[in-house]
Scaffold this active site. Sequence first.
Site, PDB file in Angstrom:
ATOM      1  N   SER A  96     -20.874 -50.717 103.477  1.00 39.84           N
ATOM      2  CA  SER A  96     -19.852 -51.219 103.878  1.00 39.84           C
ATOM      3  C   SER A  96     -19.158 -52.281 102.810  1.00 39.84           C
ATOM      4  O   SER A  96     -19.713 -53.269 102.359  1.00 39.84           O
ATOM      5  CB  SER A  96     -20.310 -52.434 104.980  1.00 39.84           C
ATOM      6  OG  SER A  96     -21.038 -51.591 105.781  1.00 39.84           O
ATOM      7  N   LYS A 171     -14.789 -50.655 110.193  1.00 35.15           N
ATOM      8  CA  LYS A 171     -16.392 -51.529 109.833  1.00 35.15           C
ATOM      9  C   LYS A 171     -16.057 -53.096 110.005  1.00 35.15           C
ATOM     10  O   LYS A 171     -16.760 -53.651 110.395  1.00 35.15           O
ATOM     11  CB  LYS A 171     -16.940 -50.688 108.809  1.00 35.15           C
ATOM     12  CG  LYS A 171     -18.188 -51.754 108.397  1.00 35.15           C
ATOM     13  CD  LYS A 171     -19.413 -51.373 109.323  1.00 35.15           C
ATOM     14  CE  LYS A 171     -20.556 -52.234 108.862  1.00 35.15           C
ATOM     15  NZ  LYS A 171     -21.760 -52.126 109.904  1.00 35.15           N
ATOM     16  N   LYS A 239     -21.130 -61.332 103.392  1.00 34.09           N
ATOM     17  CA  LYS A 239     -20.192 -60.475 102.731  1.00 34.09           C
ATOM     18  C   LYS A 239     -19.118 -59.697 103.487  1.00 34.09           C
ATOM     19  O   LYS A 239     -17.987 -59.653 103.142  1.00 34.09           O
ATOM     20  CB  LYS A 239     -21.172 -59.310 102.094  1.00 34.09           C
ATOM     21  CG  LYS A 239     -20.296 -58.411 101.417  1.00 34.09           C
ATOM     22  CD  LYS A 239     -20.686 -56.814 101.507  1.00 34.09           C
ATOM     23  CE  LYS A 239     -21.693 -56.461 102.544  1.00 34.09           C
ATOM     24  NZ  LYS A 239     -21.817 -54.947 103.150  1.00 34.09           N
TER      25      LYS A 239
HETATM   26  P1  NAP Z   1     -30.734 -53.134 101.109  1.00 32.20           P
HETATM   27  O1  NAP Z   1     -32.014 -52.748 102.024  1.00 32.20           O
HETATM   28  O2  NAP Z   1     -30.936 -53.977 100.209  1.00 32.20           O
HETATM   29  O3  NAP Z   1     -30.609 -51.796 100.242  1.00 32.20           O
HETATM   30  C1  NAP Z   1     -29.828 -51.798  99.535  1.00 32.20           C
HETATM   31  C2  NAP Z   1     -30.103 -50.552  98.250  1.00 32.20           C
HETATM   32  O4  NAP Z   1     -29.040 -50.502  97.228  1.00 32.20           O
HETATM   33  C3  NAP Z   1     -31.502 -51.022  97.537  1.00 32.20           C
HETATM   34  O5  NAP Z   1     -32.379 -49.725  97.618  1.00 32.20           O
HETATM   35  C4  NAP Z   1     -30.834 -51.411  96.271  1.00 32.20           C
HETATM   36  O6  NAP Z   1     -32.007 -51.124  95.188  1.00 32.20           O
HETATM   37  C5  NAP Z   1     -29.619 -50.713  95.778  1.00 32.20           C
HETATM   38  N1  NAP Z   1     -28.766 -51.537  94.993  1.00 32.20           N
HETATM   39  C6  NAP Z   1     -28.294 -52.577  95.271  1.00 32.20           C
HETATM   40  N2  NAP Z   1     -27.397 -52.971  94.220  1.00 32.20           N
HETATM   41  C7  NAP Z   1     -27.425 -51.865  93.448  1.00 32.20           C
HETATM   42  C8  NAP Z   1     -26.581 -51.521  92.082  1.00 32.20           C
HETATM   43  N3  NAP Z   1     -25.914 -52.444  91.552  1.00 32.20           N
HETATM   44  N4  NAP Z   1     -26.868 -50.354  91.659  1.00 32.20           N
HETATM   45  C9  NAP Z   1     -27.820 -49.535  91.956  1.00 32.20           C
HETATM   46  N5  NAP Z   1     -28.484 -49.531  93.468  1.00 32.20           N
HETATM   47  C10 NAP Z   1     -28.225 -50.728  93.979  1.00 32.20           C
HETATM   48  O7  NAP Z   1     -29.596 -52.857 101.965  1.00 32.20           O
HETATM   49  P2  NAP Z   1     -29.160 -52.249 103.566  1.00 32.20           P
HETATM   50  O8  NAP Z   1     -29.370 -53.113 104.758  1.00 32.20           O
HETATM   51  O9  NAP Z   1     -29.800 -50.759 103.477  1.00 32.20           O
HETATM   52  O10 NAP Z   1     -27.475 -52.166 103.528  1.00 32.20           O
HETATM   53  C11 NAP Z   1     -26.892 -51.130 102.704  1.00 32.20           C
HETATM   54  C12 NAP Z   1     -25.497 -51.105 103.096  1.00 32.20           C
HETATM   55  O11 NAP Z   1     -25.540 -50.912 104.451  1.00 32.20           O
HETATM   56  C13 NAP Z   1     -24.674 -52.613 102.991  1.00 32.20           C
HETATM   57  O12 NAP Z   1     -23.186 -52.280 102.802  1.00 32.20           O
HETATM   58  C14 NAP Z   1     -24.593 -52.979 104.549  1.00 32.20           C
HETATM   59  O13 NAP Z   1     -23.761 -53.941 104.775  1.00 32.20           O
HETATM   60  C15 NAP Z   1     -24.578 -51.853 105.238  1.00 32.20           C
HETATM   61  N6  NAP Z   1     -25.184 -51.784 106.570  1.00 32.20           N
HETATM   62  C16 NAP Z   1     -26.489 -52.326 106.890  1.00 32.20           C
HETATM   63  C17 NAP Z   1     -26.954 -52.393 108.108  1.00 32.20           C
HETATM   64  C18 NAP Z   1     -28.584 -52.955 108.408  1.00 32.20           C
HETATM   65  O14 NAP Z   1     -28.590 -53.276 109.584  1.00 32.20           O
HETATM   66  N7  NAP Z   1     -29.282 -53.156 107.260  1.00 32.20           N
HETATM   67  C19 NAP Z   1     -26.167 -51.931 109.375  1.00 32.20           C
HETATM   68  C20 NAP Z   1     -24.967 -51.354 109.032  1.00 32.20           C
HETATM   69  C21 NAP Z   1     -24.530 -51.306 107.723  1.00 32.20           C
HETATM   70  P3  NAP Z   1     -33.206 -51.937  94.743  1.00 32.20           P
HETATM   71  O15 NAP Z   1     -34.212 -51.552  95.816  1.00 32.20           O
HETATM   72  O16 NAP Z   1     -33.400 -51.789  93.578  1.00 32.20           O
HETATM   73  O17 NAP Z   1     -32.807 -53.401  95.115  1.00 32.20           O
END
Ligand code: NAP
Length: 294
Positions: A96, A171, A239
């Site tokens: 997102s 979104k 964010k």
């Molecule tokens: P998350 O658990 O923090 O996972 C993010 C992943 O991205 C981690 O594996 C992280 O690696 C990697 N990452 C972060 N910065 C990076 C970079 N600069 N270069 C390469 N890899 C990088 O987050 P998430 O909850 O899965 O969310 C991911 C996206 O989905 C976001 O945009 C969020 O808004 C969206 N979203 C989330 C949810 C939810 O319920 N969680 C629902 C809908 C949408 P590391 O392991 O090394 O930190």
Amino acid sequence: MSTIAFLGLGIMGSPMACHLARAGHDVVGYNRTPDKTRPLTEAGGRAASSIAEAVTGADVVCVMVPDSPDVQQVLAGEGGVFAHAAPGTLVIDFSSIRPDVTVALDEQARHRKLRLLDAPVSGGEAGARNATLSIMVGGSEADFAEAKPLFDTVGGTVVHVGPSGSGQTVKAANQLIVASNIQALSEAVVFLESYGVDTDAALEVLGGGLAGSKVLDQKRQNMLTRSFDPGFRIELHHKDMGIVTAAAREAGVVTPVGALVAQLMAAAKAAGDGGLDHSGLLRGVERLSGRTDR
Ligand code: NAP
């Protein structure tokens, strides 16, 4: 079956990549922190140690990282997807991020003869684990049609909503609705508790009427038991509220409730709650009400 590079195996990316692997695709996962590739390899996928290694030979590249600068780095940065993917590769960004950043990345992708879809998701961690995500897709009709079977493997409601960036705009609207909903539910819970009402019973009956919602269904237990393990972190919703307030201002649209909830989300982060699930907005209501004794 496709060869799919999956970049970003966090709370959302990991179960999504696993579903694709279990469906029979050859999924090559890359995560900055390498040990998060384990669930994917256990599901039959492979682990790569760099973006270059993951995207080499891939027909499709999926990205699921937190924010606009992260997507810019993963796609257009040194050693990123644009430098290593073969012409014609379909890139699907599930993250997102800001719609204007997506549009700019789409231009860059075209110059390199790559195809980009923005495909942010809604449904939370449960939606990712159960493959029931809502997926709002921006980009060309033809690319959407090609990717539809992959979307159907990780999602339940999959809709093409317009050209590049449209998925991100939808979104942003989603996040405005969800945040406002959680804030209202939080206020209702603290209000009910202040009167000594059986809150569990109250939420059950509220859930059957017009006040019912998926937010109520999915977050009521978190609120009743004060269990705020993420899920969807407050810092990520902060964010998203930045994205929606900026985009609304740009369009000349006034979103007063959204602006207030954005401030409350910022307050929650400033108070140290950024790592909690967004149902933790309830703690802000307790702080404002002087009821932090629970
Ligand atoms: P998350 O658990 O923090 O996972 C993010 C992943 O991205 C981690 O594996 C992280 O690696 C990697 N990452 C972060 N910065 C990076 C970079 N600069 N270069 C390469 N890899 C990088 O987050 P998430 O909850 O899965 O969310 C991911 C996206 O989905 C976001 O945009 C969020 O808004 C969206 N979203 C989330 C949810 C939810 O319920 N969680 C629902 C809908 C949408 P590391 O392991 O090394 O930190």
